[in-house]
Design a protein around this motif. Sequence first.
Motif, PDB file in Angstrom:
ATOM      1  N   CYS A  66      36.087  47.479  48.344  1.00 54.45           N
ATOM      2  CA  CYS A  66      35.256  46.856  48.706  1.00 54.45           C
ATOM      3  C   CYS A  66      35.315  47.243  50.525  1.00 54.45           C
ATOM      4  CB  CYS A  66      35.118  45.343  48.388  1.00 54.45           C
ATOM      5  SG  CYS A  66      34.888  45.084  46.737  1.00 54.45           S
ATOM      6  N   ARG A  67      36.304  47.868  50.815  1.00 54.07           N
ATOM      7  CA  ARG A  67      36.377  47.934  52.467  1.00 54.07           C
ATOM      8  C   ARG A  67      36.342  49.367  52.705  1.00 54.07           C
ATOM      9  NH1 ARG A  67      41.337  44.980  54.893  1.00 54.07           N
ATOM     10  NH2 ARG A  67      40.065  45.613  56.686  1.00 54.07           N
ATOM     11  N   ASN A  68      36.013  49.709  54.010  1.00 57.10           N
ATOM     12  CA  ASN A  68      35.987  51.222  54.377  1.00 57.10           C
ATOM     13  C   ASN A  68      37.339  51.517  55.169  1.00 57.10           C
ATOM     14  OD1 ASN A  68      33.184  51.434  53.555  1.00 57.10           O
ATOM     15  ND2 ASN A  68      32.481  50.518  55.377  1.00 57.10           N
ATOM     16  N   TYR A  69      37.712  52.650  55.104  1.00 58.05           N
ATOM     17  CA  TYR A  69      39.060  53.171  55.472  1.00 58.05           C
ATOM     18  C   TYR A  69      39.052  54.435  56.120  1.00 58.05           C
ATOM     19  CZ  TYR A  69      40.697  49.796  51.984  1.00 58.05           C
ATOM     20  OH  TYR A  69      41.038  48.664  51.054  1.00 58.05           O
ATOM     21  N   VAL A  70      40.039  54.513  57.264  1.00 57.44           N
ATOM     22  CA  VAL A  70      40.381  55.648  57.688  1.00 57.44           C
ATOM     23  C   VAL A  70      41.737  56.367  57.294  1.00 57.44           C
ATOM     24  CG1 VAL A  70      40.557  56.967  60.033  1.00 57.44           C
ATOM     25  CG2 VAL A  70      39.011  55.273  59.892  1.00 57.44           C
ATOM     26  N   PHE A  71      41.608  57.496  56.747  1.00 57.17           N
ATOM     27  CA  PHE A  71      42.696  58.279  56.490  1.00 57.17           C
ATOM     28  C   PHE A  71      43.120  59.264  57.276  1.00 57.17           C
ATOM     29  CE2 PHE A  71      42.912  57.720  51.502  1.00 57.17           C
ATOM     30  CZ  PHE A  71      42.616  56.704  51.447  1.00 57.17           C
ATOM     31  N   GLY A  72      44.098  59.490  57.638  1.00 58.07           N
ATOM     32  CA  GLY A  72      44.574  60.599  58.673  1.00 58.07           C
ATOM     33  C   GLY A  72      45.449  61.588  57.891  1.00 58.07           C
ATOM     34  N   PHE A  73      45.173  62.880  58.170  1.00 56.43           N
ATOM     35  CA  PHE A  73      45.874  63.993  57.445  1.00 56.43           C
ATOM     36  C   PHE A  73      46.607  64.675  58.587  1.00 56.43           C
ATOM     37  CE2 PHE A  73      41.929  66.350  57.981  1.00 56.43           C
ATOM     38  CZ  PHE A  73      42.561  67.501  57.910  1.00 56.43           C
ATOM     39  N   HIS A  74      47.964  65.421  58.258  1.00 52.42           N
ATOM     40  CA  HIS A  74      48.509  66.507  59.005  1.00 52.42           C
ATOM     41  C   HIS A  74      49.645  67.199  58.309  1.00 52.42           C
ATOM     42  CE1 HIS A  74      51.156  67.765  62.203  1.00 52.42           C
ATOM     43  NE2 HIS A  74      52.462  67.315  61.326  1.00 52.42           N
ATOM     44  N   PRO A  75      49.676  68.477  58.451  1.00 49.78           N
ATOM     45  CA  PRO A  75      49.213  69.170  59.477  1.00 49.78           C
ATOM     46  C   PRO A  75      47.703  69.682  59.051  1.00 49.78           C
ATOM     47  CG  PRO A  75      50.679  70.436  57.952  1.00 49.78           C
ATOM     48  CD  PRO A  75      50.560  69.286  57.682  1.00 49.78           C
ATOM     49  N   HIS A  76      47.095  69.945  60.362  1.00 50.19           N
ATOM     50  CA  HIS A  76      45.576  70.450  60.353  1.00 50.19           C
ATOM     51  C   HIS A  76      45.691  71.985  59.727  1.00 50.19           C
ATOM     52  CE1 HIS A  76      41.941  72.150  61.478  1.00 50.19           C
ATOM     53  NE2 HIS A  76      41.459  71.105  61.834  1.00 50.19           N
ATOM     54  N   GLY A  77      46.392  72.608  60.325  1.00 52.43           N
ATOM     55  CA  GLY A  77      46.546  73.983  59.620  1.00 52.43           C
ATOM     56  C   GLY A  77      45.400  74.873  60.262  1.00 52.43           C
ATOM     57  N   VAL A  78      45.389  76.106  59.874  1.00 45.54           N
ATOM     58  CA  VAL A  78      44.155  77.044  60.436  1.00 45.54           C
ATOM     59  C   VAL A  78      42.849  76.679  59.857  1.00 45.54           C
ATOM     60  CG1 VAL A  78      43.439  79.245  60.622  1.00 45.54           C
ATOM     61  CG2 VAL A  78      45.727  78.765  60.917  1.00 45.54           C
ATOM     62  N   LEU A  79      42.758  76.484  58.403  1.00 48.83           N
ATOM     63  CA  LEU A  79      41.529  76.014  57.885  1.00 48.83           C
ATOM     64  C   LEU A  79      41.359  74.673  57.064  1.00 48.83           C
ATOM     65  CD1 LEU A  79      40.773  79.482  56.141  1.00 48.83           C
ATOM     66  CD2 LEU A  79      39.585  78.433  58.177  1.00 48.83           C
ATOM     67  N   ALA A  80      42.663  73.968  57.112  1.00 49.80           N
ATOM     68  CA  ALA A  80      42.484  72.636  56.870  1.00 49.80           C
ATOM     69  C   ALA A  80      42.213  72.693  55.120  1.00 49.80           C
ATOM     70  CB  ALA A  80      41.741  71.444  57.290  1.00 49.80           C
ATOM     71  N   ALA A  81      42.851  73.670  54.451  1.00 53.38           N
ATOM     72  CA  ALA A  81      42.566  73.902  53.092  1.00 53.38           C
ATOM     73  C   ALA A  81      43.303  72.796  52.303  1.00 53.38           C
ATOM     74  CB  ALA A  81      43.307  75.309  52.724  1.00 53.38           C
ATOM     75  N   GLY A  82      44.571  72.188  52.808  1.00 52.36           N
ATOM     76  CA  GLY A  82      45.103  71.130  51.908  1.00 52.36           C
ATOM     77  C   GLY A  82      44.071  70.038  51.956  1.00 52.36           C
ATOM     78  N   ALA A  83      43.505  69.520  53.333  1.00 50.06           N
ATOM     79  CA  ALA A  83      42.742  68.443  53.154  1.00 50.06           C
ATOM     80  C   ALA A  83      41.290  68.631  52.431  1.00 50.06           C
ATOM     81  CB  ALA A  83      41.978  68.184  54.656  1.00 50.06           C
ATOM     82  N   PHE A  84      40.810  69.903  52.323  1.00 48.54           N
ATOM     83  CA  PHE A  84      39.716  70.239  51.703  1.00 48.54           C
ATOM     84  C   PHE A  84      40.055  69.961  50.087  1.00 48.54           C
ATOM     85  CE2 PHE A  84      36.952  72.792  49.134  1.00 48.54           C
ATOM     86  CZ  PHE A  84      35.743  72.344  49.739  1.00 48.54           C
ATOM     87  N   ALA A  85      41.043  70.519  49.540  1.00 47.73           N
ATOM     88  CA  ALA A  85      41.560  70.352  48.151  1.00 47.73           C
ATOM     89  C   ALA A  85      41.901  68.767  47.784  1.00 47.73           C
ATOM     90  CB  ALA A  85      42.757  71.236  48.141  1.00 47.73           C
TER      91      ALA A  85
END
Length: 183
Positions: A66-85
Amino acid sequence: SGFLRGIWGFLNEIWGLLTGILGFINGIWGFPKGFGHPSRIPLTPQRLRGFPKTFRLVRTAELDPCRNYVFGFHPHGVLAAGAFANFCTEATGFGVLFPGLRPHLLTLPCWFRLPLLRDYMLSGGLVSSEKASLEFLLSRPGGGQVAVIAVGGPPESLDARPGALRLQLLGRKGFVRIALEHG
């Protein structure tokens, strides 16, 4: 030579129509401030055979849907493929780990200026990383929205090197301020 002149002449005659069509496809330039048309790309581990098997998402706390959130991820990498997956697909089971939450990966606004790429990115739930987009996500009534931000941003992606992880936070705290303003 004659063939190319014919094509060039044809394009010269319909350039106005092509411009109008591309403008229509791209829609209103400020549209990415919304949160797209997420379709939760059904990429399962079997469909991600080309991806490395190292992507893993771990839940460390229960989150109230019921709440909104901000998630941060690291490392960005070149294409942020981990974040996309992790956040744009169901490859790592985000929907099972965080029921009721809908992630939106924030990316550079320039990617939303390319007509077909823009629609593809919006369908994956990606959102422009502009301040207005983050504020829009965090102010949604009813909750359940997750803004996912590359903590180091573009400077971190440009500094990506094999075997090195370097977090760049100096001058990158605007998202923290916005998150605190929205509770």
